[in-house]
Write a protein that holds these residues in place. Structure first.
Motif, PDB file in Angstrom:
ATOM      1  N   MET A  88     -10.223 -18.748 -25.514  1.00 21.64           N
ATOM      2  CA  MET A  88      -9.041 -18.453 -26.325  1.00 21.64           C
ATOM      3  C   MET A  88      -7.775 -18.325 -25.471  1.00 21.64           C
ATOM      4  SD  MET A  88     -10.210 -18.419 -29.306  1.00 21.64           S
ATOM      5  CE  MET A  88     -10.557 -17.442 -30.719  1.00 21.64           C
ATOM      6  N   ASP A  89      -7.943 -17.982 -24.183  1.00 17.25           N
ATOM      7  CA  ASP A  89      -6.813 -17.834 -23.263  1.00 17.25           C
ATOM      8  C   ASP A  89      -7.347 -18.091 -21.849  1.00 17.25           C
ATOM      9  OD1 ASP A  89      -4.622 -17.174 -21.783  1.00 17.25           O
ATOM     10  OD2 ASP A  89      -4.484 -15.096 -22.468  1.00 17.25           O
ATOM     11  N   ASN A  90      -7.061 -19.265 -21.308  1.00 13.60           N
ATOM     12  CA  ASN A  90      -7.614 -19.660 -20.020  1.00 13.60           C
ATOM     13  C   ASN A  90      -7.085 -18.842 -18.845  1.00 13.60           C
ATOM     14  OD1 ASN A  90      -9.280 -21.624 -21.060  1.00 13.60           O
ATOM     15  ND2 ASN A  90      -7.755 -23.237 -20.864  1.00 13.60           N
ATOM     16  N   ASN A  91      -6.078 -18.011 -19.078  1.00 15.11           N
ATOM     17  CA  ASN A  91      -5.517 -17.201 -17.997  1.00 15.11           C
ATOM     18  C   ASN A  91      -6.346 -15.960 -17.696  1.00 15.11           C
ATOM     19  OD1 ASN A  91      -3.361 -18.977 -17.707  1.00 15.11           O
ATOM     20  ND2 ASN A  91      -2.183 -17.926 -19.302  1.00 15.11           N
ATOM     21  N   LYS A  92      -7.348 -15.658 -18.522  1.00 12.58           N
ATOM     22  CA  LYS A  92      -8.188 -14.489 -18.266  1.00 12.58           C
ATOM     23  C   LYS A  92      -9.653 -14.853 -18.415  1.00 12.58           C
ATOM     24  CE  LYS A  92      -6.543 -12.735 -22.651  1.00 12.58           C
ATOM     25  NZ  LYS A  92      -6.117 -11.590 -23.398  1.00 12.58           N
ATOM     26  N   THR A  93     -10.487 -14.016 -17.829  1.00 13.91           N
ATOM     27  CA  THR A  93     -11.923 -14.255 -17.905  1.00 13.91           C
ATOM     28  C   THR A  93     -12.500 -13.568 -19.146  1.00 13.91           C
ATOM     29  OG1 THR A  93     -12.484 -12.286 -16.630  1.00 13.91           O
ATOM     30  CG2 THR A  93     -12.093 -14.330 -15.387  1.00 13.91           C
ATOM     31  N   VAL A  94     -13.755 -13.866 -19.430  1.00 14.15           N
ATOM     32  CA  VAL A  94     -14.433 -13.228 -20.561  1.00 14.15           C
ATOM     33  C   VAL A  94     -14.513 -11.720 -20.311  1.00 14.15           C
ATOM     34  CG1 VAL A  94     -16.615 -13.076 -21.808  1.00 14.15           C
ATOM     35  CG2 VAL A  94     -15.736 -15.299 -21.122  1.00 14.15           C
ATOM     36  N   GLY A  95     -14.764 -11.330 -19.071  1.00 14.55           N
ATOM     37  CA  GLY A  95     -14.807  -9.907 -18.720  1.00 14.55           C
ATOM     38  C   GLY A  95     -13.482  -9.210 -18.995  1.00 14.55           C
ATOM     39  N   GLU A 101     -10.039  -5.723 -22.509  1.00 12.75           N
ATOM     40  CA  GLU A 101      -8.906  -5.548 -23.420  1.00 12.75           C
ATOM     41  C   GLU A 101      -9.372  -5.109 -24.804  1.00 12.75           C
ATOM     42  OE1 GLU A 101      -6.438  -9.000 -23.564  1.00 12.75           O
ATOM     43  OE2 GLU A 101      -5.984  -8.900 -21.414  1.00 12.75           O
ATOM     44  N   ALA A 102     -10.474  -5.663 -25.278  1.00 10.70           N
ATOM     45  CA  ALA A 102     -11.003  -5.281 -26.587  1.00 10.70           C
ATOM     46  C   ALA A 102     -11.452  -3.827 -26.576  1.00 10.70           C
ATOM     47  CB  ALA A 102     -12.163  -6.195 -26.977  1.00 10.70           C
ATOM     48  N   VAL A 103     -12.058  -3.380 -25.488  1.00  8.07           N
ATOM     49  CA  VAL A 103     -12.477  -1.976 -25.369  1.00  8.07           C
ATOM     50  C   VAL A 103     -11.249  -1.069 -25.417  1.00  8.07           C
ATOM     51  CG1 VAL A 103     -13.434  -0.289 -23.753  1.00  8.07           C
ATOM     52  CG2 VAL A 103     -14.626  -2.430 -24.149  1.00  8.07           C
ATOM     53  N   ALA A 104     -10.181  -1.472 -24.728  1.00  4.45           N
ATOM     54  CA  ALA A 104      -8.969  -0.660 -24.705  1.00  4.45           C
ATOM     55  C   ALA A 104      -8.315  -0.572 -26.086  1.00  4.45           C
ATOM     56  CB  ALA A 104      -7.975  -1.233 -23.696  1.00  4.45           C
ATOM     57  N   SER A 105      -8.300  -1.678 -26.825  1.00  6.30           N
ATOM     58  CA  SER A 105      -7.627  -1.661 -28.125  1.00  6.30           C
ATOM     59  C   SER A 105      -8.480  -1.017 -29.217  1.00  6.30           C
ATOM     60  CB  SER A 105      -7.226  -3.077 -28.538  1.00  6.30           C
ATOM     61  OG  SER A 105      -8.369  -3.864 -28.777  1.00  6.30           O
ATOM     62  N   ILE A 106      -9.784  -1.208 -29.160  1.00  2.69           N
ATOM     63  CA  ILE A 106     -10.671  -0.664 -30.192  1.00  2.69           C
ATOM     64  C   ILE A 106     -11.029   0.786 -29.913  1.00  2.69           C
ATOM     65  CG2 ILE A 106     -12.946  -0.901 -31.274  1.00  2.69           C
ATOM     66  CD1 ILE A 106     -12.781  -3.877 -30.732  1.00  2.69           C
ATOM     67  N   GLY A 107     -11.238   1.097 -28.652  1.00  2.00           N
ATOM     68  CA  GLY A 107     -11.639   2.448 -28.291  1.00  2.00           C
ATOM     69  C   GLY A 107     -13.140   2.634 -28.249  1.00  2.00           C
ATOM     70  N   GLU A 108     -13.891   1.575 -28.514  1.00  2.00           N
ATOM     71  CA  GLU A 108     -15.351   1.623 -28.456  1.00  2.00           C
ATOM     72  C   GLU A 108     -15.825   0.858 -27.233  1.00  2.00           C
ATOM     73  OE1 GLU A 108     -17.625   3.111 -30.477  1.00  2.00           O
ATOM     74  OE2 GLU A 108     -15.994   4.023 -31.597  1.00  2.00           O
ATOM     75  N   ASN A 109     -16.958   1.240 -26.712  1.00  2.00           N
ATOM     76  CA  ASN A 109     -17.518   0.563 -25.553  1.00  2.00           C
ATOM     77  C   ASN A 109     -18.226  -0.717 -26.004  1.00  2.00           C
ATOM     78  OD1 ASN A 109     -18.220   0.020 -22.950  1.00  2.00           O
ATOM     79  ND2 ASN A 109     -19.921   1.456 -22.887  1.00  2.00           N
TER      80      ASN A 109
END
Length: 121
Positions: free
Chosen positions: A68-75, A80-88
């Motif tokens: 979805m964005d080649n500038n970042k890795t899957v990790g 980022e998803a953990v930071a925005s959602i708040g779940e691990n």
């Protein structure tokens, strides 16, 4: 799921999950390459380790460029998803399904089939 489907070379989740025998085999193969023959032993070890790390990272899901964005890795995307959602969120394993894989096609001899039909009539 899309990431795994788009990256057929992915074999494991993280670089640490690479089998030790695979890593050792890659190290042995890299040490035998001719371009390293003229290098000193200590430099050769570092070059080989860098090459093996690159091969291992190419096969690890978390080190792949995110589709979805080649500038970042899957990790990075998971972080980022953990930071925005708040779940691990953790990827523990994955399975890849290839269209038609595992389907056994019945083998038939066309000539035998025609002969069998001719006998029945």
């Amino acid at each position: 799921a899309m990431q795994i489907a788009a990256s057929p070379s992915v074999e494991y989740v993280a670089p640490e999950d690479a089998p030790a025998d695979f890593v050792e085999a890659e190290k042995a193969a890299e040490m035998q390459k001719e371009d390293l023959a003229s290098k000193p032993e200590n430099i050769r070890e570092k070059i080989v380790q860098g090459r093996v790390d690159k091969i291992v990272n190419e096969r690890a899901l978390l080190e792949q460029a995110w589709i979805m964005d080649n500038n970042k890795t899957v990790g990075d995307a998971i972080t980022e998803a953990v930071a925005s959602i708040g779940e691990n969120i953790k990827v523990r394993r994955f399975s890849r399904y290839v269209l038609g894989e595992g389907i056994e096609k019945k083998q038939e001899n066309f000539a035998d089939e025609v002969a069998a039909q001719m006998k029945s009539t």
